[in-house]
Structures are given as structure tokens and as C-alpha cells.
Design an enzyme around this catalytic site. Structure first.
Site, PDB file in Angstrom:
ATOM      1  N   CYS A   2       5.660   8.593  -7.811  1.00  0.00           N
ATOM      2  CA  CYS A   2       6.552   9.399  -8.595  1.00  0.00           C
ATOM      3  C   CYS A   2       8.127   8.690  -8.431  1.00  0.00           C
ATOM      4  O   CYS A   2       8.369   8.100  -7.660  1.00  0.00           O
ATOM      5  CB  CYS A   2       6.650  10.482  -8.187  1.00  0.00           C
ATOM      6  SG  CYS A   2       5.092  11.186  -8.001  1.00  0.00           S
ATOM      7  N   ARG A  27       7.442   1.372 -10.623  1.00  0.00           N
ATOM      8  CA  ARG A  27       6.890   2.141  -9.571  1.00  0.00           C
ATOM      9  C   ARG A  27       5.442   2.542  -9.624  1.00  0.00           C
ATOM     10  O   ARG A  27       4.659   2.997  -9.013  1.00  0.00           O
ATOM     11  CB  ARG A  27       7.640   3.045  -9.083  1.00  0.00           C
ATOM     12  CG  ARG A  27       9.053   2.739  -8.360  1.00  0.00           C
ATOM     13  CD  ARG A  27       9.987   3.916  -8.377  1.00  0.00           C
ATOM     14  NE  ARG A  27       9.187   4.795  -7.338  1.00  0.00           N
ATOM     15  CZ  ARG A  27       9.236   4.694  -5.987  1.00  0.00           C
ATOM     16  NH1 ARG A  27      10.122   3.983  -5.442  1.00  0.00           N
ATOM     17  NH2 ARG A  27       8.909   5.639  -5.163  1.00  0.00           N
ATOM     18  N   TRP A  84       2.991  10.305 -10.749  1.00  0.00           N
ATOM     19  CA  TRP A  84       1.888   9.626 -10.315  1.00  0.00           C
ATOM     20  C   TRP A  84       0.884  10.444  -9.710  1.00  0.00           C
ATOM     21  O   TRP A  84       1.162  10.961  -8.602  1.00  0.00           O
ATOM     22  CB  TRP A  84       2.110   8.702  -9.251  1.00  0.00           C
ATOM     23  CG  TRP A  84       1.181   7.384  -8.953  1.00  0.00           C
ATOM     24  CD1 TRP A  84       0.780   6.382  -9.919  1.00  0.00           C
ATOM     25  CD2 TRP A  84       0.597   7.251  -7.831  1.00  0.00           C
ATOM     26  NE1 TRP A  84       0.014   5.424  -9.069  1.00  0.00           N
ATOM     27  CE2 TRP A  84      -0.303   6.127  -7.783  1.00  0.00           C
ATOM     28  CE3 TRP A  84       0.433   8.231  -6.726  1.00  0.00           C
ATOM     29  CZ2 TRP A  84      -1.033   5.677  -7.080  1.00  0.00           C
ATOM     30  CZ3 TRP A  84      -0.496   7.613  -5.795  1.00  0.00           C
ATOM     31  CH2 TRP A  84      -1.282   6.540  -5.884  1.00  0.00           C
ATOM     32  N   ASN A 110       8.971  14.495  -5.500  1.00  0.00           N
ATOM     33  CA  ASN A 110       8.264  13.397  -5.041  1.00  0.00           C
ATOM     34  C   ASN A 110       7.764  14.007  -3.538  1.00  0.00           C
ATOM     35  O   ASN A 110       8.652  14.675  -2.973  1.00  0.00           O
ATOM     36  CB  ASN A 110       9.266  12.533  -5.039  1.00  0.00           C
ATOM     37  CG  ASN A 110       9.433  11.553  -6.086  1.00  0.00           C
ATOM     38  OD1 ASN A 110       8.738  11.864  -7.039  1.00  0.00           O
ATOM     39  ND2 ASN A 110      10.125  10.496  -5.958  1.00  0.00           N
ATOM     40  N   GLY A 111       6.734  13.586  -3.144  1.00  0.00           N
ATOM     41  CA  GLY A 111       6.093  13.825  -2.056  1.00  0.00           C
ATOM     42  C   GLY A 111       4.868  14.918  -2.247  1.00  0.00           C
ATOM     43  O   GLY A 111       4.394  15.010  -3.324  1.00  0.00           O
ATOM     44  N   GLU A 498      -2.327 -13.537   2.300  1.00  0.00           N
ATOM     45  CA  GLU A 498      -1.491 -13.142   1.464  1.00  0.00           C
ATOM     46  C   GLU A 498      -1.841 -13.707   0.102  1.00  0.00           C
ATOM     47  O   GLU A 498      -1.746 -13.103  -0.915  1.00  0.00           O
ATOM     48  CB  GLU A 498       0.071 -13.845   1.825  1.00  0.00           C
ATOM     49  CG  GLU A 498       1.139 -13.776   0.787  1.00  0.00           C
ATOM     50  CD  GLU A 498       1.387 -12.220   0.570  1.00  0.00           C
ATOM     51  OE1 GLU A 498       1.150 -11.338   1.159  1.00  0.00           O
ATOM     52  OE2 GLU A 498       2.253 -12.084  -0.554  1.00  0.00           O
ATOM     53  N   LYS A 502      -2.454 -11.336  -3.150  1.00  0.00           N
ATOM     54  CA  LYS A 502      -2.088 -11.232  -4.102  1.00  0.00           C
ATOM     55  C   LYS A 502      -2.925 -11.348  -5.458  1.00  0.00           C
ATOM     56  O   LYS A 502      -2.904 -10.598  -6.351  1.00  0.00           O
ATOM     57  CB  LYS A 502      -1.215 -12.887  -4.547  1.00  0.00           C
ATOM     58  CG  LYS A 502       0.257 -12.907  -3.447  1.00  0.00           C
ATOM     59  CD  LYS A 502       1.376 -12.195  -4.315  1.00  0.00           C
ATOM     60  CE  LYS A 502       1.199 -10.633  -4.045  1.00  0.00           C
ATOM     61  NZ  LYS A 502       2.002 -10.494  -2.684  1.00  0.00           N
ATOM     62  N   GLU A 505      -4.355  -7.808  -5.995  1.00  0.00           N
ATOM     63  CA  GLU A 505      -3.478  -6.856  -6.370  1.00  0.00           C
ATOM     64  C   GLU A 505      -3.163  -6.831  -7.960  1.00  0.00           C
ATOM     65  O   GLU A 505      -3.261  -5.918  -8.498  1.00  0.00           O
ATOM     66  CB  GLU A 505      -1.801  -6.855  -5.679  1.00  0.00           C
ATOM     67  CG  GLU A 505      -1.894  -6.538  -4.377  1.00  0.00           C
ATOM     68  CD  GLU A 505      -0.600  -6.860  -3.893  1.00  0.00           C
ATOM     69  OE1 GLU A 505       0.272  -6.027  -3.379  1.00  0.00           O
ATOM     70  OE2 GLU A 505      -0.179  -8.135  -4.076  1.00  0.00           O
ATOM     71  N   HIS A 521     -18.114 -17.689  11.019  1.00  0.00           N
ATOM     72  CA  HIS A 521     -18.849 -16.279  11.584  1.00  0.00           C
ATOM     73  C   HIS A 521     -19.214 -15.433  10.632  1.00  0.00           C
ATOM     74  O   HIS A 521     -18.975 -14.106  10.718  1.00  0.00           O
ATOM     75  CB  HIS A 521     -17.798 -16.036  12.727  1.00  0.00           C
ATOM     76  CG  HIS A 521     -17.648 -16.957  13.891  1.00  0.00           C
ATOM     77  ND1 HIS A 521     -18.750 -17.083  14.665  1.00  0.00           N
ATOM     78  CD2 HIS A 521     -16.461 -17.485  14.225  1.00  0.00           C
ATOM     79  CE1 HIS A 521     -18.212 -17.759  15.499  1.00  0.00           C
ATOM     80  NE2 HIS A 521     -17.064 -17.977  15.576  1.00  0.00           N
ATOM     81  N   LYS A 620       4.941   0.251  -5.679  1.00  0.00           N
ATOM     82  CA  LYS A 620       5.901  -0.704  -5.341  1.00  0.00           C
ATOM     83  C   LYS A 620       6.212  -0.027  -3.764  1.00  0.00           C
ATOM     84  O   LYS A 620       6.576  -0.902  -2.794  1.00  0.00           O
ATOM     85  CB  LYS A 620       7.073  -0.667  -5.963  1.00  0.00           C
ATOM     86  CG  LYS A 620       8.094  -1.758  -5.359  1.00  0.00           C
ATOM     87  CD  LYS A 620       7.571  -3.326  -5.484  1.00  0.00           C
ATOM     88  CE  LYS A 620       8.565  -4.072  -4.934  1.00  0.00           C
ATOM     89  NZ  LYS A 620       7.765  -5.284  -4.472  1.00  0.00           N
TER      90      LYS A 620
HETATM   91  C1  G6P Z   1       3.258  -1.515  -1.029  1.00  0.00           C
HETATM   92  C2  G6P Z   1       3.431  -2.610  -2.228  1.00  0.00           C
HETATM   93  C3  G6P Z   1       3.550  -4.020  -1.497  1.00  0.00           C
HETATM   94  C4  G6P Z   1       4.200  -4.228  -0.092  1.00  0.00           C
HETATM   95  C5  G6P Z   1       3.965  -2.934   0.602  1.00  0.00           C
HETATM   96  C6  G6P Z   1       4.937  -2.809   1.915  1.00  0.00           C
HETATM   97  O1  G6P Z   1       1.794  -1.815  -0.857  1.00  0.00           O
HETATM   98  O2  G6P Z   1       2.773  -2.825  -3.229  1.00  0.00           O
HETATM   99  O3  G6P Z   1       3.831  -5.286  -2.209  1.00  0.00           O
HETATM  100  O4  G6P Z   1       4.188  -5.244   0.585  1.00  0.00           O
HETATM  101  O5  G6P Z   1       4.131  -1.788   0.231  1.00  0.00           O
HETATM  102  O6  G6P Z   1       6.213  -2.570   1.550  1.00  0.00           O
HETATM  103  P1  G6P Z   1       7.412  -2.608   2.182  1.00  0.00           P
HETATM  104  O7  G6P Z   1       8.625  -2.219   1.220  1.00  0.00           O
HETATM  105  O8  G6P Z   1       7.407  -1.874   3.241  1.00  0.00           O
HETATM  106  O9  G6P Z   1       7.667  -4.000   2.390  1.00  0.00           O
END
Ligand code: G6P
Length: 625
Positions: A2, A27, A84, A110-111, A498, A502, A505, A521, A620
């Protein structure tokens, strides 16, 4: 997740509210709404005009809300929200702002209000009618109940009612509210969900995320937990829940509007990938002392003495920031000689971590607002550890709650999938390695080598980015694969994680990252001729080990997309496809190897036709647990 924005000033609130919501679109959300105060129609013979609340909501995009608002005159006081869904499905009814039975107040939140069921039961017994399935709506009815108790005369004013309401809530909240009874104030409160005030000239702004304010204000004030802000057109007062005034530090917002636009690139993610030579150089700026092989980190000066005595580091973080932490572990142990562990913050907070004054806990976070990382540092503080932050967003909660820290200066990262924040975090971790290493056993010669090579990285990054077209072709070739395997070793094992993250995601592709040595393994069972394994195998101390892993895959008919060091023709002959990166120090190679992984994921997602900057179900900044 949100998003909240609010405006109180001389202009029609609509302009900022819509623009602010658009800046928060990244977001992720499913519906949007605004509420504002407007002068009601003339009543009776007296020319008294009463304030009333007008709300407009739309399912889907902010653009749909904007269309509904065309031609609507909006006063200078309004609040808005992108929702959201958590409690109740995405719908106009459940979209914020929420209004009480009598139309006295409008609330965005929010929350999560954890005790909303109990509160709702009591309120319903007192005759309140609920229109939505949300937890937020209880806040509006509680305010109504406090301001204008059923069957009784109005007892208390808006501000007092707001405080009384907050005291009944359990859970996490960032709340902004307006009321017809008091059109001269807007009220906001925070507990575990961020809110930041923007100070204009003769106008005030509020948002749940500072990127909504970029371009409109230069001065901001972050609210802390259990604080409320009384906002007027020309200023604000921050108070505690017991009505004590709090002096707040005003920070300068350095980001400007241009950095929050995708300027010619198809997506923010692509722009941010290409930003990396610059964002990396920004992270180093003024911090490298080449001739001393050292780093100067102003943010750590207050804890310098204590840092000399630490004998253990624990890094806590989530997502991509967790992966940069893993690279940091190799750096700190190899060059600073400090035993280091990396923990996912979501796990750390529920363990009984053994920490003492000689442990430094380093939180890594782009947003500085991730709920799990925040909870982890609170736990670490409680246990007496020295708590440091590597954070991008200046003034964010983690930045404020750590004992000291270093900012990444990557500029706003808008794409949900993190890219430039990762390489900026690695820049800071490298600087910290020099800083801690030179305090301990790291030689001047080695320190100088690392410092010199760090300066070359932006130039090397440009060389990798210049291959974007070739990477695009490879992405096209492999875009239809059912799953992807990523392998790497030592400094590039975190990159395997990573790379897999990616592509998961943004291309929604099942993918796994593994250390090459662990392949036998389990993951080797996945190999057949339909699978391409992305192997990160620069010429480093584990190169031969990676080559053996590659042979095992080739022997089983698997395909290899190798990330290799420029000039490695022997490898190029064996691998199915290859992308080259410049030769650099082993500890810095992840900075270059990650770029093809980012681009590959990006172009696979483009091929698959997905909404890259707003991937499904992701947020985000994850400010709830
Ligand atoms: C969310 C985002 C990721 C990010 C993670 C940690 O899952 O989608 O892209 O790496 O949070 O976020 P931060 O702001 O703590 O780096």
C-alpha cells in the site's frame, strides 16, 4: 504494498495526490482512492456552508482514478491511497480512504490492525455499519465514536479523538486522516509503518515513501513510532501519544525529479541496470584514499574506537540485500580477518542469536524500511551488539535506528527487482573491507590494489553493458525454458542466487542458484538437453573447480551459458554460449558478473511479455512481516 500520500496547501490537492500515487505505483497495488474536504451546499436560509467529505475510488490503476476525477474540483486538503489487498479482495468498496457512518472522517492506512475483529464487534454493537471487509475501516468508526459518541453530544475534538483511537489499536500502522469538524488540520500517526512529511512553502505533504515527494519538496521529516503529526497548511507539530511536543530533525532530500523518471529506457529496471557505472562511482565518491589503500567513512567516525574491538560480524538482510551480504562475508573474512555470518533477517529475528558488545551487526537494506530487517536490528540492539546500517534511503527507519552507518547514494531505485542497489551495497562492503582490514592486518600494498581496482570498476561495467544486444539474443534463445539453474563458487556463489532470484522475480521462471560444488548433491538430477545452466566462472581461485562442474553438465547433454573472463578462449570453445567480463580482482568480480545476469533476466521477461517494473505479487519495500 500500500501507498499513502496527502496534501494540505494552497493548490488543489488533486495535482499532487494523483502525481504522488503515480510515483508510488512501482510498489504494487490493486486499487486506488482519494478523499478530500469540500464545502457542502448551502443549507436552509442561513448561508452556512458545512464541510463534507468526498471520496472517489477506482479498481485497478491510478489512471482509472484520474479519469474519474476529471472535472472534479478538489480543495487544498486531501489524502489518497493505493491498496494492496490483505483483508478483503481488491474492490472499490475495500479501497481506501475509509469513512465512518456519519461522514465525519476519512482515513488511509498502511499496515495491519491485528485486533480489528474485536474492535469491529464492539462498534457494531454500538450501531456502526461497516461497508468494507478491511481492517482499516475500524479506525474511521473509532474516530467517529470518540468524536461523536452514539446518542451523545460531540465530546472531543479531532486531535484528542485521534490519540484515543490510536491507543485502542494493536498492530502496525501508518495512518493519515482528515475530518469535517476540523478542516484546519490533517493528522498522521506511525507505528511500524513508515510516514514522511514533506515541507513546502505554504503547503505540506505526507507520504509513506519518500519517492512520492521527489520533485515537490527539498526538506523532509520522518515520523518515528508512537508519534503523531498535526499538519497545517503552513507547518506541522510532532507529538508523542502523551501529547508531548517532539523536536524533529529536518533532512534535505537530495534526489531530484529526473532520477525518478525512466528517461528513454523502456523500463526503470533497464535504466537502473545502465545506471550502475554512475551509481557505483557515486558510492565511492570522496571515500577512497588511494595512496593509503584505505577508505574514509564519515558515518562510522562516531563508532571508530568500538569498531577496532569487534571480533565478529553478523550481517542481516533480505532478498537481494541478503545476497550482497553473502559477498561481504567472503570479503570481510579474507581481507579484514573478521569471522562473519550472514542471516536472513526473517529467520534471525526468531532465533535466540548469541550476540555481545564485540559483535557488529550490519543491516543491509535498500529501502531502510524492510520490517524483518528492522526487527532484526532491534533484537541486536537489545542484546548489546554494535548495530550498523548499509542503507540507500537517507533518513529511513533502519538508517535512524542503527548506531552508525554508511549510505549507498544509489539514488532512488524504482524497479521492484533490485539491481543498482546491489552493486552499490557491494561498493560499500568493499570500502568497509578496506576500512576494517587496514585497522587490522591488511597490508598497504593489498589495500592500494583493492582501492585502485575499485576505481576501475565503472569503466569495466560499461564494457559489460556494451554487450546488452548479445545478451538480448541469448535471452531470446533461452526464453522458453521450463527452469533455469545458476551455478557459481566462492565470491560468485551469491551471484548464482541473485541471478536465479532476478529471473524468478520478473520472468516468473522457476530457477535455482547453487554453489557449483553442491551440484552433485541434487541439482545434477535436473540436467538434460533441454536445460541451460548459467555458470559464473571468471578466471579466479576456483576456476578449475568450476570447469570440472561444467564438464559434468556437458557430459550429461546439458547446455552451458558461461560468464567468463575476457580472453578465455578455451572456455568459450567448451561452453554452449559465453558472455565475457573484464578481468578484475576476485573479490570485485561479482560486481561485473551480476550485470549479464540482470540483463539476461530482464530480456527473458521482455520476451515473455511481463510487466517488468511491477511484477505480480511482489512489493518494492516490504514493511509488513
Ligand atoms: C523486497 C524487494 C527486493 C529487496 C528486498 C529487500 O523483497 O522486492 O528487491 O531485495 O525486499 O529490501 P531492502 O529494501 O531491505 O533492501
Amino acid at each position: 504494498m500500500c501507498g499513502i500520500v496527502g496534501y494540505f496547501g494552497k493548490r488543489p490537492a488533486k495535482d499532487f495526490l494523483i502525481e504522488g500515487l503515480k510515483r508510488l505505483e512501482y510498489r504494487g497495488y490493486d486499487s486506488a482512492g482519494v478523499a478530500f474536504l469540500e464545502k457542502g451546499a448551502q443549507r436552509g436560509s442561513k448561508a452556512s456552508k458545512r464541510w463534507k467529505i468526498k471520496a472517489i475510488k477506482a479498481l485497478g490503476k491510478v489512471a482509472a482514478l484520474q479519469m474519474k476525477m476529471e472535472g472534479v474540483f478538489v480543495s487544498g486538503i486531501g489524502i489518497a491511497h493505493t491498496r494492496w489487498a490483505t483483508h478483503g479482495k481488491p474492490s472499490e468498496r475495500n479501497a481506501h480512504p475509509h469513512i465512518d457512518c456519519k461522514g465525519l472522517v476519512a482515513v488511509v492506512h498502511n499496515g495491519i490492525i491485528e485486533n480489528h475483529r474485536e474492535l469491529k464487534e464492539v462498534l457494531e454493537k454500538r450501531g456502526h455499519k461497516f461497508r468494507s471487509e478491511t481492517d482499516t475501516e475500524v479506525i474511521a468508526h473509532l474516530l467517529e465514536e470518540e468524536m461523536s459518541p452514539s446518542g451523545e453530544k460531540r465530546k472531543v475534538g479531532f486531535e484528542e479523538a485521534f490519540v484515543k483511537t490510536l491507543k485502542q489499536l494493536r498492530g502496525a500502522y501508518g495512518i493519515v486522516a482528515i475530518a469535517t469538524e476540523d478542516p484546519e488540520i490533517m493528522l498522521a500517526a506511525r507505528f511500524s509503518s513508515p510516514l514522511v512529511l514533506g515541507i513546502g512553502s505554504g503547503e505540506m505533504f505526507i507520504a509513506s515513501d519518500v519517492s512520492a515527494l521527489v520533485g515537490d519538496v527539498k526538506r523532509v521529516v520522518y515520523l518515528d513510532d508512537d508519534e503523531i503529526a498535526v499538519i497545517r497548511r503552513d507547518g506541522y507539530v510532532v507529538k508523542t501519544l502523551s501529547s508531548r511536543k517532539r523536536e524533529k530533525e529536518e533532512l534535505t532530500l537530495e534526489w531530484d525529479k529526473t532520477v525518478a523518471e525512466h528517461s528513454g529506457y523502456a523500463h526503470f529496471m533497464l535504466k537502473e541496470i545502465f545506471d550502475q557505472p554512475k551509481s557505483f562511482a557515486d558510492a565511492l565518491r570522496g571515500r577512497l584514499i588511494l595512496e593509503e589503500g584505505m577508505a574514509q567513512l564519515g558515518g562510522l567516525s562516531a563508532v571508530e574506537k568500538r569498531l577496532r574491538s569487534i571480533n565478529r560480524i553478523v550481517i542481516v538482510s533480505c532478498g537481494t540485500s541478503y545476497h550482497s551480504g553473502l559477498v561481504g562475508e567472503y570479503m570481510f573474512e579474507e581481507y579484514a580477518g573478521i569471522p562473519t555470518e550472514v542471516e536472513m533477517a526473517s529467520e534471525f529475528r526468531y532465533r535466540k542469536p548469541l550476540l555481545d558488545r564485540k559483535t557488529a551487526v550490519i543491516a543491509i537494506s535498500q529501502s531502510g524500511e524492510t520490517a524483518d530487517t528492522l526487527a532484526a536490528i532491534r533484537e541486536a540492539k537489545e542484546k548489546g551488539a554494535l548495530v550498523l546500517g548499509i542503507v540507500n534511503v537517507v533518513g529511513s527507519t533502519i538508517a535512524r535506528e542503527t548506531d552508525a552507518g554508511v549510505y549507498c547514494h544509489a539514488g532512488p531505485e524504482i524497479s521492484v527487482a533490485s539491481t543498482k542497489a546491489f552493486t552499490s551495497q557491494l561498493a560499500i562492503l568493499s570500502l568497509l573491507t578496506l576500512y576494517l582490514g587496514r585497522q587490522r592486518g591488511l597490508s598497504l600494498v593489498m589495500g592500494k590494489r583493492i582501492a585502485k581496482e575499485l576505481e576501475q570498476i565503472p569503466k569495466y561495467m560499461e564494457r559489460v553493458l556494451a554487450q546488452a544486444k548479445d545478451i538480448k539474443k541469448l535471452a531470446k534463445k533461452y526464453a522458453k525454458q521450463a527452469h533455469y539453474l545458476y551455478l557459481g563458487r566462492k565470491y560468485n556463489f551469491p551471484n548464482a542466487l541473485e541471478g536465479a532470484l532476478k529471473i524468478k522475480e520478473i520472468a516468473y521462471a522457476p530457477a535455482q542458484g547453487y554453489p557449483t560444488g553442491e551440484m552433485k548433491h541434487g541439482p545434477i538430477a535436473l540436467i538434460d538437453s533441454s536445460v541451460v545452466t548459467v555458470m559464473i566462472m571468471p578466471k579466479d581461485s576456483v576456476y578449475e573447480k568450476n570447469v570440472s562442474g561444467m564438464e559434468e553438465i556437458l557430459a550429461r547433454g546439458g547446455k552451458i551459458l558461461a560468464i567468463a573472463t575476457e580472453g578465455d578462449t578455451a572456455l568459450a570453445k567448451k561452453a554452449t554460449d559465453v558472455i565475457f567480463i573484464p578481468k578484475t580482482l576476485e573479490m570485485l568480480s561479482p560486481l561485473l558478473a551480476v550485470i549479464p545476469l540482470q540483463l539476461f533476466a530482464y530480456y527473458v521477461a521482455v520476451e515473455r511479455g511481463y510487466d517488468i517494473d511491477k511484477p505480480r505479487n511482489l512489493a518494492k519495500s516490504v514493511t509488513v512481516e
